[in-house]
Design an enzyme around this catalytic site. Sequence first.
Site, PDB file in Angstrom:
ATOM      1  N   LYS A   1      39.387  54.999  46.632  1.00 53.29           N
ATOM      2  CA  LYS A   1      38.275  54.123  46.287  1.00 53.29           C
ATOM      3  C   LYS A   1      37.292  54.090  47.456  1.00 53.29           C
ATOM      4  O   LYS A   1      37.715  54.100  48.620  1.00 53.29           O
ATOM      5  CB  LYS A   1      38.834  52.731  46.002  1.00 53.29           C
ATOM      6  CG  LYS A   1      37.862  51.730  45.401  1.00 53.29           C
ATOM      7  CD  LYS A   1      38.593  50.402  45.157  1.00 53.29           C
ATOM      8  CE  LYS A   1      37.724  49.362  44.476  1.00 53.29           C
ATOM      9  NZ  LYS A   1      38.468  48.087  44.247  1.00 53.29           N
TER      10      LYS A   1
ATOM     11  N   SER B   1      37.490  46.275  39.698  1.00 51.68           N
ATOM     12  CA  SER B   1      36.452  47.060  40.322  1.00 51.68           C
ATOM     13  C   SER B   1      36.850  48.502  40.633  1.00 51.68           C
ATOM     14  O   SER B   1      35.977  49.319  40.952  1.00 51.68           O
ATOM     15  CB  SER B   1      36.022  46.382  41.628  1.00 51.68           C
ATOM     16  OG  SER B   1      37.105  46.339  42.529  1.00 51.68           O
TER      17      SER B   1
ATOM     18  N   SER C   1      41.679  44.051  40.523  1.00 55.17           N
ATOM     19  CA  SER C   1      40.895  45.291  40.538  1.00 55.17           C
ATOM     20  C   SER C   1      41.672  46.598  40.504  1.00 55.17           C
ATOM     21  O   SER C   1      41.066  47.644  40.304  1.00 55.17           O
ATOM     22  CB  SER C   1      39.986  45.311  41.751  1.00 55.17           C
ATOM     23  OG  SER C   1      38.805  44.616  41.454  1.00 55.17           O
TER      24      SER C   1
HETATM   25  N1  GLN Z   1      37.001  41.048  38.998  1.00 55.67           N
HETATM   26  C1  GLN Z   1      37.285  40.185  40.097  1.00 55.67           C
HETATM   27  C2  GLN Z   1      36.019  39.887  40.864  1.00 55.67           C
HETATM   28  O1  GLN Z   1      35.000  40.235  40.404  1.00 55.67           O
HETATM   29  C3  GLN Z   1      38.326  40.826  40.993  1.00 55.67           C
HETATM   30  C4  GLN Z   1      37.773  41.919  41.798  1.00 55.67           C
HETATM   31  C5  GLN Z   1      38.795  42.579  42.685  1.00 55.67           C
HETATM   32  O2  GLN Z   1      40.005  42.449  42.493  1.00 55.67           O
HETATM   33  N2  GLN Z   1      38.300  43.229  43.705  1.00 55.67           N
HETATM   34  O3  GLN Z   1      36.031  39.322  41.900  1.00 55.67           O
END
Ligand code: GLN
Length: 497
Positions: free
Chosen positions: A90, A165, A189
């Site tokens: 990532k 994400s 994420s």
């Molecule tokens: N979707 C969640 C957020 O927007 C979690 C994101 C993540 O785990 N990095 O914060």
Amino acid sequence: MPPASTNGHHGDPTLLAAHEARGLLARREMSSVELTKAVLERITRLEPKLHSFLTITADLALKQAEEADRRLAGHGPAPTPLTGIPVQLKDNISTEGVPTTAGSKILAGYVPPFDATVVERLKTAGAVMVGKGNLDEFAMGSSNENSAYGPVHNPWDVTRVPGGSSGGPAAAVASGECFLSLGSDTGGSIRQPAALCGISGMKPTYGLVSRYGLIAFGSSLDQIGPLGRDVQDCADMLDVISGKDPRDGTSLDSPAGGFSAALKPGGVKGMRIGVPREYLVDGIEPGVRSAFQRALTELERQGASIGETSLPLSDHALTVYYIIAPSEASANLARFDGFKYGYSPKQARTAWETMDMARGNGFGPEVKRRILLGAYALSSGYYDAYYKKAQQVRTLIRAEFTEAFKRFDCLVTPTSPTVAFKLGARTDDPLAMYLSDVCTIPVNIAGLPGISVPCGLSDGMPVGLQFIGPQMGDATVLKAAYAYEQSTAWHKMRPAI
Ligand code: GLN
């Protein structure tokens, strides 16, 4: 059982699990260079449809593959399970000499002078790095639509999101653009995109994997973990990346590895598995609910004892998260000021103008929303009402899980209330987007290990099953997920792209 619409992968080595591809390498039926070339060709063919990469490192990959082939031929250190296997990372994980943007314009052109600890460990293991995965800007999002470089498309249906994400990593693993990827999980994420793309993804116990070199979002919640085609592959990768790192102050004093050794078929026999009733609330799609019920039946058939439990405070986890995560983000993102990293506006005349323009143009709308929320929650006069209160509720949520784990070895829930939604469907409604993570966020709040594995299809799209374990119960969740997976064929599904 998987439907006929999933294409078989006989003959195409890029669609094997990493441990199967490893067999080809070990038996010298294929070299790592050949395997890497096949993966790079697939990337070239699929990227116009998927956009799961922000950087493709073809030259580096071929060089590492040559080294891996020498190692596999008996020269140098003994091969590991990842030697010669093409992997992606990532793009919020720092890679020496390779651009690292965190999906943000503010880091355009930034090339880290160092490797994250996980990257060092992958290199030592002999993995082959094919590139950097697309993501929501600074890992803030659940659909990958917040990437400053454009969204990723779901390989099962390119009109839908891959989740976020870690949308790039999930789409890349699902479509054969790499065997494994590393993601980060602050509120879901890794697990949510894994679920939406039909693969496995694990968030380890907080502190098990070093965060050194991960671009910080919410430091008390962030954790790096593997995304792979099955549980064995995730365990193999966790073996490589886990373990104490003196450069991360929150790194746990745990011995590295040993996870893949814990896997055995039938491993859930006699396990006590809890189903928290709050996770089956309204808003769970009927197709997800029925796939989940079938998974429970399967676990019971294998000799697990399933019991209902209640975690009423989980209802507050989302609220707590949207105070703590933005608060930490507002502090972590203060370093992006237009001077030290990436984008620096040339036309600015003063230091203030530099900062103003860098942050004003460099950050996207969701990141700005989080910084505002966080700065507000931390400001004097509101700190006690928001941040301090959120920390207190966090302690109670943790205690509630600890209580549940006195009665159960692990818990199971759906990973996401819905399957992958259409691109654009939730972009105007932040709350609807935030609700994608109701089942995964409590796990980060409590610092626990969680894994998502595929457990069915609904509307032709993959559904994920989440196993949650007690702190340091990483081997337990892997064992339970592996036993489930081995008695089903969902992990063998591949999208027909
Ligand atoms: N979707 C969640 C957020 O927007 C979690 C994101 C993540 O785990 N990095 O914060």
